[in-house]
Design a protein around this motif. Structure first.
Motif, PDB file in Angstrom:
ATOM      1  N   GLY A 120       0.798  -1.310  -0.004  1.00  0.00           N
ATOM      2  CA  GLY A 120      -0.025  -0.028   0.073  1.00  0.00           C
ATOM      3  C   GLY A 120       0.811   1.102  -0.056  1.00  0.00           C
ATOM      4  N   THR A 121       0.363   2.443   0.351  1.00  0.00           N
ATOM      5  CA  THR A 121       0.914   3.645   0.131  1.00  0.00           C
ATOM      6  C   THR A 121       1.172   4.136   1.634  1.00  0.00           C
ATOM      7  OG1 THR A 121      -1.209   4.878  -0.042  1.00  0.00           O
ATOM      8  CG2 THR A 121       0.114   4.313  -2.077  1.00  0.00           C
ATOM      9  N   LYS A 122       0.508   3.550   2.714  1.00  0.00           N
ATOM     10  CA  LYS A 122       0.541   4.234   4.058  1.00  0.00           C
ATOM     11  C   LYS A 122       2.020   3.532   4.759  1.00  0.00           C
ATOM     12  CE  LYS A 122      -4.431   5.368   4.314  1.00  0.00           C
ATOM     13  NZ  LYS A 122      -5.561   4.965   5.066  1.00  0.00           N
ATOM     14  N   CYS A 123       2.951   3.967   4.470  1.00  0.00           N
ATOM     15  CA  CYS A 123       3.955   3.199   4.965  1.00  0.00           C
ATOM     16  C   CYS A 123       4.370   3.696   6.203  1.00  0.00           C
ATOM     17  CB  CYS A 123       5.510   3.348   3.881  1.00  0.00           C
ATOM     18  SG  CYS A 123       5.924   4.907   3.456  1.00  0.00           S
ATOM     19  N   CYS A 124       3.889   4.917   6.715  1.00  0.00           N
ATOM     20  CA  CYS A 124       4.211   5.480   7.982  1.00  0.00           C
ATOM     21  C   CYS A 124       3.309   4.911   8.935  1.00  0.00           C
ATOM     22  CB  CYS A 124       3.916   6.893   7.912  1.00  0.00           C
ATOM     23  SG  CYS A 124       5.181   8.069   6.978  1.00  0.00           S
ATOM     24  N   SER A 125       2.486   4.071   8.626  1.00  0.00           N
ATOM     25  CA  SER A 125       1.389   3.375   9.721  1.00  0.00           C
ATOM     26  C   SER A 125       1.321   1.755   9.383  1.00  0.00           C
ATOM     27  CB  SER A 125       0.322   4.102   9.610  1.00  0.00           C
ATOM     28  OG  SER A 125      -0.615   3.342  10.551  1.00  0.00           O
ATOM     29  N   GLY A 126       2.104   0.870  10.243  1.00  0.00           N
ATOM     30  CA  GLY A 126       1.675  -0.487   9.978  1.00  0.00           C
ATOM     31  C   GLY A 126       2.855  -1.306   9.090  1.00  0.00           C
ATOM     32  N   TRP A 127       3.746  -0.491   8.659  1.00  0.00           N
ATOM     33  CA  TRP A 127       4.776  -1.154   7.720  1.00  0.00           C
ATOM     34  C   TRP A 127       5.718  -1.637   9.029  1.00  0.00           C
ATOM     35  CZ3 TRP A 127       6.690   0.284   2.382  1.00  0.00           C
ATOM     36  CH2 TRP A 127       5.526   0.345   1.675  1.00  0.00           C
ATOM     37  N   TYR A 128       5.998  -2.711   9.298  1.00  0.00           N
ATOM     38  CA  TYR A 128       7.039  -3.509  10.366  1.00  0.00           C
ATOM     39  C   TYR A 128       8.316  -2.569  10.140  1.00  0.00           C
ATOM     40  CZ  TYR A 128       9.299  -6.511  13.312  1.00  0.00           C
ATOM     41  OH  TYR A 128       9.756  -7.251  14.026  1.00  0.00           O
ATOM     42  N   GLY A 129       8.616  -2.157  11.261  1.00  0.00           N
ATOM     43  CA  GLY A 129      10.137  -1.671  11.480  1.00  0.00           C
ATOM     44  C   GLY A 129      10.328  -0.287  10.657  1.00  0.00           C
ATOM     45  N   VAL A 130       9.335   0.277  10.183  1.00  0.00           N
ATOM     46  CA  VAL A 130       9.546   1.675   9.601  1.00  0.00           C
ATOM     47  C   VAL A 130       8.793   2.464  10.385  1.00  0.00           C
ATOM     48  CG1 VAL A 130       8.847   2.994   7.493  1.00  0.00           C
ATOM     49  CG2 VAL A 130       9.634   0.565   7.318  1.00  0.00           C
ATOM     50  N   THR A 131       9.474   3.682  10.203  1.00  0.00           N
ATOM     51  CA  THR A 131       9.179   4.719  11.304  1.00  0.00           C
ATOM     52  C   THR A 131       9.212   6.282  10.590  1.00  0.00           C
ATOM     53  OG1 THR A 131       9.489   3.700  13.555  1.00  0.00           O
ATOM     54  CG2 THR A 131       9.151   6.139  13.467  1.00  0.00           C
ATOM     55  N   CYS A 132       8.232   7.071  10.721  1.00  0.00           N
ATOM     56  CA  CYS A 132       8.470   8.196   9.719  1.00  0.00           C
ATOM     57  C   CYS A 132       8.542   9.672  10.698  1.00  0.00           C
ATOM     58  CB  CYS A 132       7.206   8.452   8.913  1.00  0.00           C
ATOM     59  SG  CYS A 132       7.120   7.295   7.645  1.00  0.00           S
ATOM     60  N   ASP A 133       8.982  10.620  10.363  1.00  0.00           N
ATOM     61  CA  ASP A 133       8.949  11.956  10.919  1.00  0.00           C
ATOM     62  C   ASP A 133       7.896  12.462  10.967  1.00  0.00           C
ATOM     63  OD1 ASP A 133       9.265  14.505  12.049  1.00  0.00           O
ATOM     64  OD2 ASP A 133      11.265  14.753  11.141  1.00  0.00           O
ATOM     65  N   PRO A 134       6.942  12.650  12.057  1.00  0.00           N
ATOM     66  CA  PRO A 134       5.471  13.293  12.034  1.00  0.00           C
ATOM     67  C   PRO A 134       5.507  14.520  11.466  1.00  0.00           C
ATOM     68  CG  PRO A 134       6.408  12.932  14.281  1.00  0.00           C
ATOM     69  CD  PRO A 134       7.331  12.403  13.487  1.00  0.00           C
ATOM     70  N   THR A 135       6.500  15.388  11.338  1.00  0.00           N
ATOM     71  CA  THR A 135       6.666  16.623  11.119  1.00  0.00           C
ATOM     72  C   THR A 135       6.448  16.993   9.293  1.00  0.00           C
ATOM     73  OG1 THR A 135       8.945  16.718  11.129  1.00  0.00           O
ATOM     74  CG2 THR A 135       7.696  17.458  13.207  1.00  0.00           C
ATOM     75  N   ASN A 136       7.104  15.790   8.798  1.00  0.00           N
ATOM     76  CA  ASN A 136       7.091  15.832   7.429  1.00  0.00           C
ATOM     77  C   ASN A 136       6.757  14.448   6.551  1.00  0.00           C
ATOM     78  OD1 ASN A 136       9.366  14.456   7.809  1.00  0.00           O
ATOM     79  ND2 ASN A 136      10.753  16.145   7.578  1.00  0.00           N
ATOM     80  N   ASN A 137       6.490  13.386   7.304  1.00  0.00           N
ATOM     81  CA  ASN A 137       6.181  12.101   6.673  1.00  0.00           C
ATOM     82  C   ASN A 137       7.384  11.470   5.956  1.00  0.00           C
ATOM     83  OD1 ASN A 137       3.815  12.226   8.210  1.00  0.00           O
ATOM     84  ND2 ASN A 137       2.483  12.118   6.141  1.00  0.00           N
ATOM     85  N   ARG A 138       8.462  11.942   6.168  1.00  0.00           N
ATOM     86  CA  ARG A 138       9.600  11.524   5.634  1.00  0.00           C
ATOM     87  C   ARG A 138      10.017  10.113   6.391  1.00  0.00           C
ATOM     88  NH1 ARG A 138      12.588  14.331   2.016  1.00  0.00           N
ATOM     89  NH2 ARG A 138      13.106  11.961   1.338  1.00  0.00           N
ATOM     90  N   VAL A 139      10.570   9.066   5.641  1.00  0.00           N
ATOM     91  CA  VAL A 139      11.006   7.824   6.362  1.00  0.00           C
ATOM     92  C   VAL A 139      12.248   8.352   7.384  1.00  0.00           C
ATOM     93  CG1 VAL A 139      12.048   5.638   6.065  1.00  0.00           C
ATOM     94  CG2 VAL A 139      10.006   6.275   4.875  1.00  0.00           C
ATOM     95  N   ALA A 140      12.286   8.068   8.499  1.00  0.00           N
ATOM     96  CA  ALA A 140      13.315   8.230   9.379  1.00  0.00           C
ATOM     97  C   ALA A 140      14.001   7.266   9.991  1.00  0.00           C
ATOM     98  CB  ALA A 140      13.034   9.116  10.803  1.00  0.00           C
TER      99      ALA A 140
END
Length: 365
Positions: A50-70
């Motif tokens: 899917g496209t919502k990699c900031c939520s539910g993608w195992y081991g992936v965390t995003c910066d909430p201020t810009n939704n970039r993978v951190a």
């Protein structure tokens, strides 16, 4: 009223999407990383859809201020509920896709303990200027450590242990001014330690055991005033043991065993009250044991076995505050073993294969 409700619904949907969705570039990079890896048992990469990699993608965390993978944090050995429930450690094969270099806001990259991830580190990885943690331990990664590894100005943890890296330790590694934890152990690294190793003044742990490193311990190591753990064991290091190691202020663990070190043991190493674990076994160390122990001596482990030490066992050892494990075997020591603590709880194996030691726990004199 209905128009207002519709507009509100659209806004909420847009907000929800923006909270959970990556940027298109990050999404494409993650999908390339997924395509290069194969994890057949736990299905953790099946969550990367899917496209919502900031939520539910195992081991992936995003910066909430810009939704970039951190952060990408994938560990094959951990207490994660997926691993605990499966009752097994992880297994993954494949390689690290160069697309990881496109995640230009990445702060953490952990792809550790998967046993079969192979290939080389993409050379472009040093372009990730925000990277703070790089942990690739426990795989089968080959090739050399990138020559420009020192470009990681923010890196605090570099763990490449238990792989198959070869070649020299790049001289640029001394430019990692923020580095606190360095683990290059259990690889196939050769050559000498960087002469300017002491420039890593923030480093608290340096683990380089089980390689094929040669040459002396650099004198600049004296500048590592925050260093608590130093392990250079099971290499081919030569020369004498630097006396400055005995005056490093927070050094508590020093493993230099299984090298080709020679000369005498610096007295300061044995009188340093902060040093708790000292292993100098299986070298070519000569001379007598310095008689410098005292009430502040506290060793949980002191191993000087398999060397060429001569003379007597120092009487001052019996005044030590605590010595948990002592091994003086396989040397050329002679004379009577002192009595009292710690000798009253040691076994004969601690003194075996010397020239003419006697007294408890060995034969009587």
């Amino acid at each position: 009223m209905e128009v207002r409700v519709v507009l509100l619904t659209i806004v909420l949907a847009a907000v929800t999407f923006s909270v959970n969705a990556c940027s298109p570039a990050d999404l494409a990079a993650l999908l390339d990383i997924k395509a290069a890896l194969d994890e057949p048992y736990l299905g953790i990469l099946d969550t990367w859809s899917g496209t919502k990699c900031c939520s539910g993608w195992y081991g992936v965390t995003c910066d909430p201020t810009n939704n970039r993978v951190a952060d990408i944090s994938l560990r094959g050995e951990s207490e994660d509920k997926i691993l605990v429930k499966a009752g097994r450690s992880g297994y993954m094969k494949g390689w690290i896709s160069p697309s990881v270099c496109k995640l230009d806001r990445l702060s953490t990259l952990i792809l550790a303990d998967w046993k079969a991830v192979s290939g080389e580190i993409p050379p472009c990885i040093t372009a990730l200027s925000n990277l703070r943690i790089l942990d690739l331990t426990g795989n089968q990664i080959t090739g050399q450590i990138p020559a420009d590894i020192g470009e990681f100005s923010k890196l605090t943890v570099l763990n490449l242990a238990d792989n198959q890296f070869s070649g020299f330790i790049p001289n640029s590694i001394v430019n990692l001014g923020s580095l606190k934890h360095l683990d290059l152990s259990a690889n196939k690294l050769t050559g000498e330690l960087p002469l300017d190793l002491g420039k890593l003044t923030m480093m608290s742990r340096a683990l380089l055991q089980k390689n094929q490193l040669t040459g002396p311990i650099p004198t600049s190591t004296a500048n590592l005033r925050r260093l608590a753990d130093l392990d250079l064991s099971t290499n081919q290091l030569s020369g004498s043991i630097p006396g400055f190691l005995g005056s490093m202020p927070v050094l508590s663990t020093l493993n230099l065993d299984s090298n080709q070190l020679s000369g005498a043991i610096p007295a300061g190493l044995l009188s340093n009250s902060g040093l708790n674990i000292l292993n100098l076994s299986r070298n070519s160390i000569e001379g007598e044991l310095p008689d410098v122990f005292g009430p502040s001596t506290y060793f949980t482990a002191l191993d000087l076995s398999h060397n060429n030490l001569r003379g007597r066992v120092p009487k001052s050892l019996s005044s030590a505050k605590y010595i948990g494990h002592l091994d003086l075997s396989n040397n050329h020591l002679c004379g009577t073993i002192p009595t009292g603590s710690p000798f009253d709880h040691l076994e004969a194996s601690s003194f075996a294969n010397n020239d003419c030691l006697c007294g408890s726990p060995l034969r009587t004199c």
